[in-house]
Design an enzyme around this catalytic site. Structure first.
Site, PDB file in Angstrom:
ATOM      1  N   SER B  75       0.480  -2.099  -0.153  1.00 29.44           N
ATOM      2  CA  SER B  75      -0.413   0.107  -0.093  1.00 29.44           C
ATOM      3  C   SER B  75       1.375   1.126   0.142  1.00 29.44           C
ATOM      4  CB  SER B  75      -0.997  -0.112   0.961  1.00 29.44           C
ATOM      5  OG  SER B  75      -2.073  -0.641   1.148  1.00 29.44           O
ATOM      6  N   LYS B  78       0.592   3.354  -3.144  1.00 26.83           N
ATOM      7  CA  LYS B  78      -0.493   4.552  -3.298  1.00 26.83           C
ATOM      8  C   LYS B  78      -0.180   6.480  -3.882  1.00 26.83           C
ATOM      9  CE  LYS B  78      -3.623   1.422  -0.758  1.00 26.83           C
ATOM     10  NZ  LYS B  78      -4.398   0.505   0.182  1.00 26.83           N
ATOM     11  N   TYR B 202      -2.851  -2.047 -10.028  1.00 29.99           N
ATOM     12  CA  TYR B 202      -2.265  -1.740  -8.648  1.00 29.99           C
ATOM     13  C   TYR B 202      -2.062  -3.062  -8.374  1.00 29.99           C
ATOM     14  CZ  TYR B 202      -4.193  -1.507  -4.056  1.00 29.99           C
ATOM     15  OH  TYR B 202      -3.909  -2.430  -2.859  1.00 29.99           O
ATOM     16  N   TYR B 254      -4.209   3.407   7.626  1.00 33.49           N
ATOM     17  CA  TYR B 254      -5.581   2.322   7.642  1.00 33.49           C
ATOM     18  C   TYR B 254      -6.385   3.271   8.342  1.00 33.49           C
ATOM     19  CZ  TYR B 254      -2.926  -1.107   5.085  1.00 33.49           C
ATOM     20  OH  TYR B 254      -1.868  -1.490   4.429  1.00 33.49           O
ATOM     21  N   VAL B 272       1.155  -4.394   4.180  1.00 33.33           N
ATOM     22  CA  VAL B 272       0.849  -5.004   4.689  1.00 33.33           C
ATOM     23  C   VAL B 272       2.056  -6.114   4.736  1.00 33.33           C
ATOM     24  CG1 VAL B 272      -1.709  -5.002   4.349  1.00 33.33           C
ATOM     25  CG2 VAL B 272       0.073  -6.627   2.094  1.00 33.33           C
TER      26      VAL B 272
END
Lengths: 328, 328, 328, 328
Positions: B75, B78, B202, B254, B272
């Site tokens: 992530s 991102k 992605y 998160y 993660v």
């Protein structure tokens, strides 16, 4: 007084002029909002009003626009009740009962309480969290609990603020969503007092009268990590001041908190009366005014869809860009 | 080199020693987490690993623990794709398609897309937002879009990173929630490419290999508002760097982002795989190391319930408290 | 008396024997449930109790088990208040304020009121709907409204039932979810009286005392489309009786209504006290007892997870299979 | 042929006349709906069309309006796939994977799958349930599974129906919400085949061509508890036929199922093509036509907001009122 500060004082008159100019420039954004409708005191506020006050680390005070209007704190009071509970009961005690996570939901939303078991409110800036916090205030009666909150405000402001009883009574008559939240919280065992008392305290705190200068004063103490730079007194523990600023930044501007963090970048809390309280921590940028930190109070009662003062947000964004107020 | 910086360099060796000590102290928190289970590459990582790298404004690099392990961005990527889209298409174009509001929901939640019409994802750090952002990357093919993202990374790192194809393939096999999100977004007209391509981009970006030093480098550029302090080049527009840091602070960890903002207080993004990338803007506190800003990369693959590296968060909290890294 | 009826009467003694046998067989299912805990009157009921009464078209009454226990109607009263409002205000007036769609949600769920604008409750069998219905009862005071509901019951039962004041008082003390619903409804303009009055009426109706024979009597009138087969009087309009049976079938057994429709197939309404009221419309199957229709009352206070009497549901399923009670 | 039946046959011509008259009367309601827009085959149907066919217990067939149009089954096919799975795998096997509870949600809603753990679809009539059921069809390939479904239809209709390949291909191109549901279900372990195959089967079954007479035939078999009254063959187990009718009544008319149960009262399933299949179980009312049960097929492609044929629902309500079709 070090050299930086001296330079700042010299330019303070210039800063005041610029601030006044920006206020005039940004008055036009009042038309982007509307006064809150649900109680007379808010509905009949003059929507064209815009006032601001900034107080710097060394005590310099500059104002712009209609800076002397008295208005009710509304949700800005959530910051005070949260700090009062944290000081009286301990931060960990408070956080076990109210989390500090932003939600993306409207401030009076109830569904997350039903979806998440156990139903701990996500943060103290949404109504569910603020009502829970009100019930946690120290004291065994609603009067005692409310007095504890006033004690904190008195410590921060140097005077004991008063409650607009008309506003309090009006709000109570239309507080059905808040009663719904409180009963739901009570059902889940989240309240430490009766529903009626929690609502009474919560709505009474919303009706506390302040000015933009009051908000700037509190903002300054938060900016300085709880230390009052003028009286040389520590009013809040460092840890609590930082926690509070973090919660303001992530959750303070209703469900526009993310955009406000992105485009203004200073910990702030707004209320539906049109007030915004901002704490600007010291920054590195030596060339900008108030680089040692400042508190800002803004008032303009026409609020946008998210519930934030329409012109107030625009003005803060402009000041932030010009004077580099962002923490980022 | 000004006086502050000089002092800092002199104490840099001492800083490295302390960092190493803290890493050893915080290794015990790895047992509070578990490696992500859903693909072999993550599942078989050594859960006891903890490594950290800090790069300061003047180029000082200090490391602690197992700082040379290569891991996938997950992530954290991102942040890169969001910046790439903002640079290529403009910030306002991007924000019309993905908001920057935190949600309080799990990262792979789909229900808010159904509840809110039109279904604009709330922020680019949740999967719904990141998949949308992947589709907005410049380029007419998935290869072209992914190359644009790699271009940004190459600019920031000075090398073109590679993709762990095994990880990519494994992730794709178990990407059902992501496919569900992508199809839902496609149904609402949110994607600018086909579902299969958006997922491909992605997941490929998630599989990009980095080290903690890479993350520290990117963090440093963000900390310095997009300016690379060592090469004297502007890599990102100021406005974008600040926007990105704001999004990281409000949405980057998160649904523990609020607590991380409160107790660490530096814009960060986790993945993660156990990596965390942190950007520490300059602060006022002259007595502390890295007060001119720094970037931090952390890696420890055992993640907590929210998806953040368990020991990594604890270590960052400790460093933040000791060296005053909080923006608040 | 036609031939079918005669045969039925002759076998009625046999039917009673079989019913008694089935009750004994199904007592064992009481252990699958637990008495409702939230008020003393329900908590201290004897969980091993099981009683049933069936009244047929021609007046034959058969009973099994502990059929003389007095218990409170609880949610079964929702049927009575709905019919009272429909008769007094018109069906279309009622349905504009409360829909007749099943939800799949728990009976005290609040989130759908927030999700759907305007917040019309989905049906009169969930608490949100029943509280709304209570406010719509004819009369300008809570006493008048409650008397209207008792009038309906008196017409159906031939006696004016009484309220267990202890149960009413106990329920009110723990009615926080209901108060939350009522305030939410009031906020949306759904109530035609004050919150306190609506709750008062609603909880008082829940505390009305009945026996299984009472429930069977009402069930029989519904089964016969509102016509009382023994007094030859029309008590309810046909249209309303059918509407009510449809709502009972789709929404009457909490969020197990679908499974109850599938495996029992007769319009029924349950309450957390452990009562079930069933209306069995006439069926084609001439060989089965009660083929001209009947009403059934069941009582067994140990309720399952959905809130329905555990042994009561099992017993009704068995009777339905043996005597073909399903409308399908 | 008993006396009742004979009378019925004699009046059958009269019934046909009245049905034709009612069709003409109810054509005006087609303007209350609009043809489904998402694929050409549905979009370009003639919205003014209204056709109906009723087949009675003794084989009498009456038709009204445009009763020979061929259209695709769409959601009506969900009944067939559910019955096929129940027959092949057992009812309890099916119900462990798909519940039979109505939801109140739109047919393509996904959020309940996220809210409820584990994510068992609430019933086989919503898309989430139907896609799951498609994956449970007997057979190891998608072709095999689809053939099993066609086998059931062939058994019921006496001919093997064909698929409109254009419709199938068009639907697949716009099936993003269904793909989202299928991937979400796959992620939760609910599917017994790959996503692509489940969608393929589901959309192919939606594209099966039927007429109102076909629907009436199936409705008749269901009405007669699975027994074919003309061929004297049992086609479906009694238990399954009743379960299916219960599911149709509580869940068959999208989120207007409750109102349809209240005002029509016969187990029915609709599709967005504008078809409705109704099973009318035998009733007691000897004076009315079709009191021994019948099946009804209706077609009128202009659908209302809930997705049901606008004129079709009105026509069925009228027929139900006139001929007492309600099960209540």
């Amino acid at each position: 007084m070090d050299k930086d500060t001296q330079e700042e004082f010299e330019t303070c008159g210039e800063c005041a002029n610029r601030l006044q100019y920006w206020v005039e420039q940004h008055k036009k954004y009042t038309v982007k909002g509307r006064c809150a409708e649900y109680i007379p005191a808010l509905r009949y506020a003059d929507p064209d009003t815009l006032g601001v006050c900034i107080i710097g680390y060394d005590g310099e005070v500059i104002k712009g626009g209609e800076a002397d209007i008295v208005f009710t704190m509304q949700s800005i009071s959530k910051v005070i009740s949260f700090m009062t509970v944290c000081m009286a009961r301990g931060i960990s005690y408070a956080l076990e009962r109210v989390d500090v996570e932003p939600t993306g939901d409207p401030y009076n939303s109830i569904m997350r309480l039903e979806l998440k078991k156990p139903a701990r409110p996500f943060n103290p800036m949404i109504n569910a969290g603020a009502i829970t916090v009100a019930s946690l205030l120290p004291g065994s009666t609603k009067e005692g609990k409310f007095a504890a909150l006033l004690d904190t405000l008195e410590m921060l402001l140097g005077r004991r603020p008063i409650v607009d009883e008309n506003v309090f009574v009006s709000e109570k008559e239309t507080a059905h969503y808040n009663f719904a939240l409180a009963h739901f919280l009570r059902a889940g065992g989240n309240l430490e007092c009766e529903v009626e008392d929690a609502i009474d305290i919560y709505l009474r705190q919303c009706a506390i009268e302040v000015t933009v200068e009051d908000l700037a004063k509190i903002g300054l103490v938060l900016a300085c990590d709880g230390f009052h730079p003028l009286t040389y007194k520590r009013l809040l523990p460092v840890e609590l001041a930082r926690l509070t600023k973090a919660v303001m930044l992530t959750c303070g501007m209703y469900n526009a908190s993310g955009k406000f963090a992105a485009f203004v970048g200073a910990p702030s809390k707004s209320g539906v009366s049109g007030g915004i309280m901002t704490a600007v921590p010291p920054r590195r940028h030596k060339a900008t005014p108030f680089h040692n930190g400042c508190g800002i109070g803004v008032y303009s009662p026409a609020i946008d869809e998210a519930g934030n003062s329409a012109a107030g947000v625009k003005l803060l964004q402009h000041i932030s860009e010009e004077w580099e107020l962002s923490v980022f």
